[in-house]
Scaffold this active site. Structure first.
Site, PDB file in Angstrom:
ATOM      1  N   SER A   1       0.818  -1.199  -0.033  1.00 50.73           N
ATOM      2  CA  SER A   1      -0.083   0.054   0.029  1.00 50.73           C
ATOM      3  C   SER A   1       1.063   1.209   0.128  1.00 50.73           C
ATOM      4  O   SER A   1       1.544   1.324  -0.829  1.00 50.73           O
ATOM      5  CB  SER A   1      -0.955  -0.019   1.097  1.00 50.73           C
ATOM      6  OG  SER A   1      -1.878   0.851   0.994  1.00 50.73           O
TER       7      SER A   1
ATOM      8  N   ASP B   1     -10.070  -3.379  -5.249  1.00 49.67           N
ATOM      9  CA  ASP B   1      -9.287  -2.309  -4.429  1.00 49.67           C
ATOM     10  C   ASP B   1      -9.221  -1.091  -5.344  1.00 49.67           C
ATOM     11  O   ASP B   1      -8.992  -1.072  -6.411  1.00 49.67           O
ATOM     12  CB  ASP B   1      -7.868  -2.921  -4.435  1.00 49.67           C
ATOM     13  CG  ASP B   1      -7.021  -2.142  -3.659  1.00 49.67           C
ATOM     14  OD1 ASP B   1      -7.118  -1.027  -3.284  1.00 49.67           O
ATOM     15  OD2 ASP B   1      -5.589  -2.505  -3.620  1.00 49.67           O
TER      16      ASP B   1
ATOM     17  N   HIS C   1      -8.353  -4.745  -0.550  1.00 46.48           N
ATOM     18  CA  HIS C   1      -6.860  -4.332  -0.206  1.00 46.48           C
ATOM     19  C   HIS C   1      -6.766  -4.529   1.081  1.00 46.48           C
ATOM     20  O   HIS C   1      -7.493  -4.621   1.795  1.00 46.48           O
ATOM     21  CB  HIS C   1      -7.462  -2.695  -0.197  1.00 46.48           C
ATOM     22  CG  HIS C   1      -6.078  -1.773   0.030  1.00 46.48           C
ATOM     23  ND1 HIS C   1      -5.132  -1.573  -1.060  1.00 46.48           N
ATOM     24  CD2 HIS C   1      -5.645  -1.195   0.931  1.00 46.48           C
ATOM     25  CE1 HIS C   1      -4.099  -0.873  -0.580  1.00 46.48           C
ATOM     26  NE2 HIS C   1      -4.652  -0.615   0.744  1.00 46.48           N
TER      27      HIS C   1
END
Ligand SMILES: *[C@@H]1O[C@H](CO)[C@@H](O)[C@H](O)[C@H]1NC(C)=O
Ligand SMILES: *[C@@H]1O[C@H](CO)[C@@H](O)[C@H](O)[C@H]1NC(C)=O
Length: 403
Positions: free
Chosen positions: A189, A343, A373
């Site tokens: 991320s 996501d 995600h």
């Protein structure tokens, strides 16, 4: 029916209504994920409320909650764990205990959390680093960079850059018995964002002689220009990372000034002077048909040049690694990209895969159809999911074979 039972019934309906979120068809453990997501939403509501009351910054509330998951650096039978500093940047260091002849591999890990929250000491990150150190018999450095809103861009980037550059010195590698030809930078991320940015900037740094062998980007955030990509539209309200939170993370990386957040929310934050950058994130040409579905590419809406001048960070490739010219991609290491179907950041990863392949960089792309995600975070009880274990194993297996 008594008043009590009526109240109970009403309360149950309200709770069910609150907990219920549509979960994509192909996702397993739907109810568990729904409950986890209800937990995340509750935290978000508490944070909004605390901020509205003027008690605390939104991210401070999130930080407080994530800090519940912090663990001490406890060594186990396989790995020695210590909190330390390299060139003044804190990190958690994992050294495998197994005696081995010859040099070890190393993984520099950058945690996620939208540049605002999270930490190497969080239980899932701590566990992931232990697994990596143990399985690969590798030295793992999990970087503790400074976070927003206290620190904005480029502090996060610079902390990671500083520690990576320090570690990549031959004298330091020798001290830890690390093979200079087998070093990986990994991150998930926001950590994938920092890993990608650091890997790019290292290419131009004449002082760094040791090259990274691999970069592993796990559902990374890679661009700030277009926050209306098909993945943002398709997954606006999917579990864990709704679009509104991602917009908040992005804007908070640069400033706490809400005018940037508002402009980003309407995708009209990029000034016309920067229109040339849009070709680097043109999903119409960079996404395979399968991900475009019936979305129609529209020309960008430009914002005021004031925002771009005031917060130039969001147009800086050190924050948005997709915004570099092709020539700057040449020389990047073998790249592993993991993307999740459900996501908002999915298309950032996929577009980077396209751009890297176009210039001939070797890319291994793992696209997980039934993932959300942050999948890697769900590996510790009580919020563990089979998905989390599957994705973690896939990534570590890949590293073990290729690093
Ligand atoms: C140590 O490594 C072994 C073999 O990989 C594993 O079975 C065991 O669970 C590990 N111990 C810890 C505490 O993780
Ligand atoms: C994006 O790509 C499409 C064709 O694939 C093209 O028509 C459009 O002009 C491009 N836009 C930008 C800003 O590069």
């Amino acid at each position: 029916m008594g008043t009590k039972s009526l109240c109970l019934l009403l309360a149950s309906v309200l709770v069910a209504y609150y907990v219920y979120t549509p979960i994509p068809e192909n996702i397993e453990e739907r109810w568990k994920l729904m409950l986890i997501n209800a937990g995340f939403r509750t935290v978000a509501h508490v944070a909004e409320f605390a901020e509205w009351l003027g008690l605390m910054h939104y991210m401070e509330v999130l930080m407080m909650i994530t800090s519940i998951e912090y663990t001490a650096p406890i060594s186990d039978e396989n790995v020695t764990v210590t909190d330390t500093k390299f060139n003044n940047v804190p990190a958690r260091l994992y050294i495998p205990r197994k005696q081995s002849s010859g040099l070890k591999r190393a993984v520099i890990y950058i945690h996620g959390g939208g540049w605002c929250v999270g930490g190497s000491a969080m239980e899932p990150y701590d566990l992931l680093s232990r697994w990596t150190a143990n399985k690969l018999n590798a030295v793992v450095i999990s970087v503790e960079y400074r976070l927003a809103p206290m620190y904005h861009f480029p502090v996060q980037f610079e902390d990671v850059y500083t520690i990576v550059k320090f570690f990549l010195q031959n004298s330091v590698l020798a001290q830890y018995g690390v093979d200079p030809n087998r070093i990986c930078i990994s991150g998930d991320s926001a950590g994938g964002n920092l890993a990608a940015a650091v890997a790019q900037q290292l290419l131009d740094d004449l002082e760094v002689k040791v090259k990274l062998k691999i970069q592993a980007l796990l559902y990374p955030a890679l661009q700030t220009l277009d926050l209306d990509l098909p993945s943002y539209k398709d997954n606006e309200n999917k579990p864990i990372l709704p679009k509104s939170l991602m917009v908040r993370f992005w804007s908070e990386y640069f400033t706490t000034d809400v005018s940037l957040q508002e402009a980003m929310a309407s995708n009209s934050h990029v000034p016309a002077e920067s229109s040339h950058l849009f070709r680097f994130v043109n999903w119409s040409s960079l996404l395979p048909e399968k991900f475009k579905k019936d979305h129609v590419y529209a020309s960008p809406i430009y914002g005021s040049s004031r925002l771009g001048k005031k917060y130039p960070g969001f147009l800086d490739p050190r924050a948005a690694p997709l915004l570099v010219d092709d020539t700057k991609l040449l020389g990047l290491p073998v790249t592993y990209v993991l993307t999740c179907q459900h996501d908002v950041l999915r298309d950032d990863g996929i577009m980077y895969v396209s751009r890297l392949r176009e210039v001939g960089i070797e890319v291994i792309h793992d696209h997980i159809e039934d993932a959300i995600h942050g999948a890697l975070m769900f590996i510790t009880s009580p919020t563990d999911l089979a998905l989390g274990h599957r994705v973690a194993n896939k990534y570590i297996e890949w590293l073990n074979i290729n690093l």
